[in-house]
Write a protein that holds these residues in place. Structure first.
Motif, short mmCIF file in Angstrom:
data_model
loop_
_atom_site.label_atom_id
_atom_site.label_comp_id
_atom_site.label_asym_id
_atom_site.label_seq_id
_atom_site.Cartn_x
_atom_site.Cartn_y
_atom_site.Cartn_z
N VAL A 131 12.13 10.98 -1.55
CA VAL A 131 12.87 11.93 -0.90
C VAL A 131 14.39 11.89 -1.36
O VAL A 131 14.85 10.89 -1.36
N GLN A 132 15.00 13.02 -1.90
CA GLN A 132 16.41 13.05 -2.09
C GLN A 132 17.12 13.38 -0.76
O GLN A 132 16.69 14.24 0.06
N VAL A 133 18.03 12.56 -0.40
CA VAL A 133 18.69 12.70 0.90
C VAL A 133 20.11 12.94 0.71
O VAL A 133 20.78 12.62 -0.63
N VAL A 134 20.94 13.65 1.69
CA VAL A 134 22.21 13.70 1.51
C VAL A 134 23.03 12.72 1.29
O VAL A 134 24.22 12.55 0.45
N GLY A 135 22.71 11.71 2.05
CA GLY A 135 23.34 10.11 1.87
C GLY A 135 22.41 9.05 2.75
O GLY A 135 21.89 9.30 3.63
N LEU A 136 23.28 7.86 2.49
CA LEU A 136 22.46 6.72 3.07
C LEU A 136 23.59 6.16 3.97
O LEU A 136 24.59 6.74 4.50
N PHE A 137 23.24 4.67 4.47
CA PHE A 137 24.25 4.19 5.49
C PHE A 137 25.68 3.97 5.03
O PHE A 137 26.56 3.97 5.78
N ARG A 138 26.00 3.91 3.77
CA ARG A 138 27.36 3.82 3.15
C ARG A 138 27.10 4.71 1.98
O ARG A 138 26.32 5.01 1.30
N PRO A 139 28.16 5.46 1.76
CA PRO A 139 28.47 6.26 0.66
C PRO A 139 28.15 5.93 -0.69
O PRO A 139 27.79 6.57 -1.61
N VAL A 192 0.89 -1.22 0.07
CA VAL A 192 -0.06 0.08 0.06
C VAL A 192 0.82 1.13 -0.06
O VAL A 192 0.34 2.33 -0.16
N LYS A 193 2.05 1.17 0.38
CA LYS A 193 3.04 2.44 0.50
C LYS A 193 4.42 1.96 0.31
O LYS A 193 4.83 0.95 0.76
N LEU A 194 5.16 2.93 -0.63
CA LEU A 194 6.52 2.70 -0.59
C LEU A 194 7.22 4.08 -0.45
O LEU A 194 6.52 5.13 -0.82
N ASN A 195 8.38 3.94 0.35
CA ASN A 195 8.93 5.16 0.86
C ASN A 195 10.36 5.24 0.06
O ASN A 195 10.97 4.23 0.19
N LEU A 196 10.77 6.03 -0.98
CA LEU A 196 11.94 5.94 -1.80
C LEU A 196 13.06 7.10 -1.12
O LEU A 196 12.52 8.19 -1.02
N ILE A 236 17.74 12.76 -6.71
CA ILE A 236 16.49 12.65 -7.38
C ILE A 236 16.39 12.53 -8.90
O ILE A 236 15.11 12.14 -9.35
N THR A 237 17.20 12.99 -9.57
CA THR A 237 17.11 12.81 -11.13
C THR A 237 17.19 11.47 -11.47
O THR A 237 16.60 11.09 -12.72
#
Length: 129
Positions: free
Chosen positions: A109-117, A75-79, A84-85
């Protein structure tokens, strides 16, 4: 399988590839954000968003099956993307899994980084079974 409904809210423009609202009754399943790690914990597709997205969706698919769910229950996905491009590439992979006639609600959502670069995308899912 639960019966899901996709009402279109009055006064809100239709979503492009997602539903604004998904409702249904059943057991709630929450899947933690998945990244492009294989079964051995190795990153798949370093520098390749499409390859990483394919691994992420394979991981989500395995998690859904472990919960007794299918993509029809989502019912829901969070990306979360570092750029973001890359959203069109993610949608191409996503559309191989979800019902594009009744897609899940979704947030990107565009994020600065995730758990590993070197991780480029993380996706979490919610389902009702």
């Amino acid at each position: 399988m639960s019966k899901l409904e996709y009402p279109q809210p009055e006064g809100v423009a239709p979503g492009n590839g997602y539903s604004h609202v998904v409702t249904g009754a059943g057991q709630w399943v929450a899947i933690a954000g998945q990244v492009a790690l294989d079964a051995d914990g190795n990153l798949v597709g370093e520098g390749d968003l499409e390859a990483q997205t394919r691994q992420v969706f394979a991981n989500l698919d395995a998690a859904l099956k472990a919960a007794g769910a299918t993509w029809a229950n989502v019912v829901k996905l969070n990306l979360f993307l570092t750029d973001i491009t890359g959203l069109p590439a993610i949608r191409q992979v996503r559309d191989q899994y979800v019902d594009t006639a009744n897609p899940p609600a979704s947030t990107a959502v565009q994020v600065v980084g995730l758990f590993r670069p070197e991780a480029l995308v993380e996706i979490e899912a919610y389902a009702v079974i």
